[in-house]
Design an enzyme around this catalytic site. Structure first.
Site, PDB file in Angstrom:
ATOM      1  N   LYS A 172       0.853  -1.178   0.000  1.00  0.00           N
ATOM      2  CA  LYS A 172       0.000   0.000   0.000  1.00  0.00           C
ATOM      3  C   LYS A 172       0.891   1.231   0.000  1.00  0.00           C
ATOM      4  CE  LYS A 172      -2.111   3.627   2.015  1.00  0.00           C
ATOM      5  NZ  LYS A 172      -1.563   4.690   2.890  1.00  0.00           N
ATOM      6  N   GLY A 228       0.877   8.609   1.579  1.00  0.00           N
ATOM      7  CA  GLY A 228       1.593   9.495   2.484  1.00  0.00           C
ATOM      8  C   GLY A 228       2.638  10.333   1.777  1.00  0.00           C
ATOM      9  N   GLY A 275      -4.804  11.134  -1.345  1.00  0.00           N
ATOM     10  CA  GLY A 275      -5.419  12.260  -0.651  1.00  0.00           C
ATOM     11  C   GLY A 275      -4.922  13.624  -1.080  1.00  0.00           C
ATOM     12  N   ASP A 313      -5.515   1.764   3.124  1.00  0.00           N
ATOM     13  CA  ASP A 313      -4.996   0.742   4.040  1.00  0.00           C
ATOM     14  C   ASP A 313      -5.977  -0.414   4.141  1.00  0.00           C
ATOM     15  OD1 ASP A 313      -2.768   2.293   4.577  1.00  0.00           O
ATOM     16  OD2 ASP A 313      -3.523   3.089   6.458  1.00  0.00           O
ATOM     17  N   LYS A 370      -4.591   1.875  11.236  1.00  0.00           N
ATOM     18  CA  LYS A 370      -3.505   1.194  10.518  1.00  0.00           C
ATOM     19  C   LYS A 370      -3.222  -0.176  11.139  1.00  0.00           C
ATOM     20  CE  LYS A 370      -0.874   4.981   8.479  1.00  0.00           C
ATOM     21  NZ  LYS A 370      -1.206   4.544   7.116  1.00  0.00           N
TER      22      LYS A 370
END
Length: 286
Positions: free
Chosen positions: A30, A33, A66, A185, A244
């Site tokens: 994944k 970030g 995001g 996630d 997470k």
């Protein structure tokens, strides 16, 4: 004899047992970030993914996006609203989410993989009903924010069997055809579980689980699933780490061999995790 060549050869020889261990095994990564924003770190992740594929690992890349979504909404003068850390997703926003994740972000990652010599196909959870979603239930109405109801992995197996790296955008649809924004996630954990993956790696912008959240030297390298409740009760797992860790636990309980949270800010952190004795980040096991 060049000393650097000797060092490189030694590193490769030390990696051999891990290359053999993961050969023909499924690994779900994944990606998100800060490692997705920084161009140098992004290229490191892409190089790692391509290298793993070249040595026989069946790599699946699941991604969010995001920052890209925020940037697109800002250009549209559309306010980004969060409730308890989750993006409120109305009709207009879900269209943007689908457009950005399944369109621009997904295809940009595919292009980067191909530029580094890999073979990739970009899909989303909508394709072939890969991710059947349901509305996320909570006290506040979040609009088209969804949870995973079911994974139909046939399209992933088809792509892996043909030698492609599936690059998967984390959106899904319900039985009525409504599109939902799925936490990446969560999507990675459910896909890893459905495929019985050897390893699930969450590439994030944190070192892993810390005993003291303000001290990176307190990294906890290994957590067994049965320890998680105690760590939550002690406050060691809290805030944004809870979802997470929940994803890691969920994956392990679905027969994934191990799940790891690693720091994508460290160059080639994926290779360090998979092809070295030391590993990196926090590993979750049964």
């Amino acid at each position: 004899m060049d000393k650097n060549s000797i060092v490189k050869a030694e590193i490769l020889s030390q990696a051999l047992p891990y290359i053999q261990k993961y050969n023909n095994k499924i690994v779900v990564i994944k990606y998100g970030g800060n490692a997705m924003i920084n161009e140098e770190l992004k290229m490191n992740v892409i190089k790692d993914v391509v290298l793993l594929s070249e040595i026989g690992v069946k790599v699946i890349l699941v991604h969010g996006g995001g920052p890209e979504i925020n940037g697109t909404l800002k250009k549209m003068n559309k306010e980004t609203k969060f409730i308890n850390g989750l993006r409120y997703t109305d009709d207009e926003t879900i269209d943007v989410v689908q457009m950005v994740l399944a369109g621009k972000t997904n295809k940009d990652l595919v292009k980067l993989i191909m530029q580094r010599g890999g073979n990739a196909v970009g899909i989303s959870g909508i394709d072939n009903q890969l991710i059947v979603a349901k509305k996320h239930e909570c006290d506040d109405d979040l609009g088209y924010v969804g949870d995973v109801d079911q994974i139909n992995p046939h399209i992933i197996f088809d792509l892996l069997d043909k030698g492609y790296i599936p690059v998967i955008a984390s959106v899904g649809t319900d039985e009525e055809g409504h599109t939902y924004n799925i936490n990446a996630d969560t999507a990675a954990a459910e896909i890893a579980g459905a495929l019985g993956a050897e390893n699930m790696i969450l590439v994030s912008d944190i070192p892993g689980l810390l005993a003291d959240k303000d001290d990176e030297s307190t990294l906890i390298p290994l957590v067994h699933v049965y320890e998680v409740k105690s760590l939550i009760d002690k406050g060691i797992i809290g805030g944004g780490m809870i979802p997470k860790v929940d994803c890691c636990v969920r994956a392990i309980r679905q027969k994934v061999k191990k799940a790891v949270i690693i720091d994508g800010r460290i160059p080639h952190s994926i290779l360090i995790e998979m092809l070295s004795k030391e590993g990196i980040g926090t590993m979750f096991q049964r």
